[in-house]
Structures are given as structure tokens and as C-alpha cells.
Write an enzyme that holds these catalytic residues in place. Structure first.
Site, PDB file in Angstrom:
ATOM      1  N   ILE A  27       0.859  -1.199   0.000  1.00 41.45           N
ATOM      2  CA  ILE A  27       0.000   0.000   0.000  1.00 41.45           C
ATOM      3  C   ILE A  27       0.889   1.240   0.000  1.00 41.45           C
ATOM      4  O   ILE A  27       1.727   1.407   0.867  1.00 41.45           O
ATOM      5  CB  ILE A  27      -0.906   0.035   1.248  1.00 41.45           C
ATOM      6  CG1 ILE A  27      -1.835  -1.185   1.252  1.00 41.45           C
ATOM      7  CG2 ILE A  27      -1.738   1.313   1.266  1.00 41.45           C
ATOM      8  CD1 ILE A  27      -2.762  -1.215   2.451  1.00 41.45           C
ATOM      9  N   HIS A  28       0.696   2.105  -0.969  1.00 43.96           N
ATOM     10  CA  HIS A  28       1.484   3.347  -1.051  1.00 43.96           C
ATOM     11  C   HIS A  28       0.696   4.373  -1.842  1.00 43.96           C
ATOM     12  O   HIS A  28      -0.478   4.145  -2.149  1.00 43.96           O
ATOM     13  CB  HIS A  28       2.862   3.071  -1.659  1.00 43.96           C
ATOM     14  CG  HIS A  28       2.806   2.463  -3.031  1.00 43.96           C
ATOM     15  ND1 HIS A  28       3.066   3.162  -4.178  1.00 43.96           N
ATOM     16  CD2 HIS A  28       2.487   1.213  -3.428  1.00 43.96           C
ATOM     17  CE1 HIS A  28       2.925   2.373  -5.216  1.00 43.96           C
ATOM     18  NE2 HIS A  28       2.572   1.177  -4.796  1.00 43.96           N
ATOM     19  N   GLY A  29       1.352   5.505  -2.155  1.00 42.70           N
ATOM     20  CA  GLY A  29       0.649   6.625  -2.763  1.00 42.70           C
ATOM     21  C   GLY A  29      -0.168   6.285  -3.995  1.00 42.70           C
ATOM     22  O   GLY A  29      -1.316   6.721  -4.136  1.00 42.70           O
TER      23      GLY A  29
END
Lengths: 136, 154
Positions: free
Chosen positions: B12-14
Site C-alpha cells: 500500500i502506497h501513494g
């Protein structure tokens, strides 16, 4: 059309635009204005041109880096200009919120993006994750 | 129903929180990974990174397969994220319903072949991709929704 101009002391504006490109992709309606990089350029003139370039029915949202800084100060004098909105305190969560929200009304968009951005400025050491694991 | 299975070593990231979640319209993210469930720091970082309105479940690959097959995930619009192509293959072999497998961010390794700006695959990865395709999954390369989606043809 709503256009966005990022204006900062030095290359910050160009850099944050590069970060946006990685996270959400190219943004044609966003431009970066890096002040005081080239001594031959007159920043006051560049600001004036960007304001005068706002066409009828267009809107320009300018995001600057710091309240009280000369970059923001230059834009302050145009606050009466129709279709011109000035926000200071540029950061990545704010910019992404502005670019990804479906809100059509620019004033509401700015207000909501500023609210959302506040939750993203966090002292992470003081955060506590929930102990329990979520399950289906 | 399963909206998407994505291979992304950053989990999960930008790109996930700002672009993919809205694009595919999911309400639950499942991280299927054998190491994360036992890694408190990594797990907490993921919990803090998730979009507020989205549910997050973190399970081993085996437990993820069991959960999906049991039917408890049916009520969700599920976005499954795995760290590497091997885990994607395990998911596809373990359960039905993975129509689309998206390669988002796959790390460069020795002798890896580049399939996209941020996607590098090894011989083993290519074998795994063929297996998933043979099982009926469409495998594509697309880093962010705004990028062109390229179907992988090996």
C-alpha cells in the site's frame, strides 16, 4: 477551465510536480514557476504575466510555499482579480487532494482539500495503530 | 467479488491510495503475504497508510486463499495486493475469480526482463505468468490508472 500554478522559492515547485507524476501521472493543467533560479528573470513580471494570462471563464489556483514569503507576497496584490485563488503552504497531500477531487466548485475544492491535508501532517511516533487485526 | 489482483512490492502506497482504490471502486484491501502478518512494524505502517474509508485485511497467502474460497469475502469489492509474481500465481492457482492480474511494481533482479517502466520479470516470473494466463487470467502491466494498460504476451 481550472488551471493550477505552483510557485516557490527555487526548484520546489518543479520537484513536487515530478512527485505528482509518479503518484497520479502527468498533469497538463499544472505548471511550476520556480522563482529566483535565474537572475535574469524578473519574478514580479512572471507573476503579472501569469495573472494576466487568466482568460475569461478560466480559473487559476496558485499554490505558494510560504505565507509571508516573497513568492506569496507577489501574488497577494492580485487577490481582487476574478477567477484567481491563492493558497499558501504547498505540500504533496494538498496538491494531490486538489487534483483528484471531483468537486467542481473551486472554493469548496480548496476548502475541502485543506481540511483533508491537515490529517496528513502527522508526528508518526505518536501514532498508535489499532492492536487488533481486522478480519472479514 | 474480486476487483483486481495486483503485484506491487510496495504493497500500500501513494499510487494505491490516491489512484487505484478510486479507479477500481474497492471497499476492502487484502494484503496476501507470508511475512507481513508476523511483522508488527510493517503491519502498522500498512494500517496507517490505508485509505480511511477502506477496510484492510492482512493474511498469509494460504489464509487468503482459504478466506476467499470460504465465501466470507463475497460481500466485498476486494482489491488483493501481493508482493511478487510467485504469490500472485499461488493466489490464482488457489482460487477462482482472478480475471485480471495487474503487474504494478515488480523489482529489478539479476537477468530480469523489463516489461514496463516499473516492472521487471525473471525467468521464473515469466513461467508464473504463463501459468496464470493458462488458468484464464488476463495479465497486464500498468503502474497507475492513467498509464496505458499493456496486456502481457510472452
Amino acid at each position: 477551465m481550472r488551471k493550477i500554478l505552483l510557485a516557490t522559492h527555487g526548484e520546489f515547485a518543479a520537484g513536487i510536480l515530478d512527485s505528482v507524476r509518479i503518484i497520479i501521472g502527468d498533469e497538463e493543467k499544472v505548471r511550476a514557476l520556480c522563482a529566483y533560479v535565474n537572475p535574469e528573470e524578473n519574478f514580479s513580471e512572471q507573476v503579472k504575466e501569469s495573472i494576466e494570462g487568466i482568460e475569461e471563464r478560466d480559473e487559476l489556483v496558485v499554490l505558494t510555499d510560504m505565507l509571508g514569503g516573497s513568492v506569496n507576497n507577489e501574488f497577494m496584490r492580485y487577490l481582487n482579480r476574478p477567477g484567481f485563488y491563492l493558497v499558501t503552504g504547498l505540500n504533496l497531500p494538498l496538491l494531490i487532494a486538489l487534483l483528484t477531487s471531483p468537486e467542481a466548485d473551486t472554493v469548496r475544492l480548496i476548502q475541502e482539500s485543506l481540511e483533508e491535508m491537515k490529517n496528513q501532517i502527522v508526528f508518526c511516533n505518536e501514532l498508535k495503530a489499532e492492536e487488533e487485526n481486522e478480519d472479514f | 467479488m474480486i476487483k483486481l489482483l495486483r503485484v506491487d512490492y510496495r504493497l500500500i502506497h501513494g499510487q494505491i491510495t490516491t489512484s487505484w482504490v478510486a479507479q477500481i471502486g474497492c471497499d476492502c484491501i487484502l494484503i496476501a503475504n507470508d511475512k507481513v502478518p508476523g511483522d508488527v512494524l510493517r503491519k502498522n505502517a500498512l494500517k496507517l497508510a490505508k485509505p480511511p474509508e477502506t477496510k484492510l485485511v492482512i493474511k498469509t497467502v494460504e489464509d487468503s486463499i482459504a478466506a476467499i474460497n470460504s465465501g466470507v469475502t463475497d460481500k466485498y469489492k476486494l482489491f488483493v495486493i501481493v508482493e511478487n509474481v510467485q504469490d500472485a500465481r499461488r493466489m490464482v492457482e488457489g482460487c477462482q475469480g482472478f480475471e485480471r492480474v495487474n503487474l504494478g511494481n515488480v523489482r529489478m533482479g539479476a537477468k530480469s526482463k523489463q516489461l514496463g517502466t516499473t516492472v521487471f520479470v525473471s525467468e521464473q516470473d515469466m513461467e508464473d505468468i504463463r501459468v496464470m494466463q493458462a488458468k484464464g487470467s488476463s495479465v497486464d502491466v500498468q503502474s497507475i490508472p492513467r498509464d496505458k494498460c499493456t496486456i502481457v504476451k510472452l
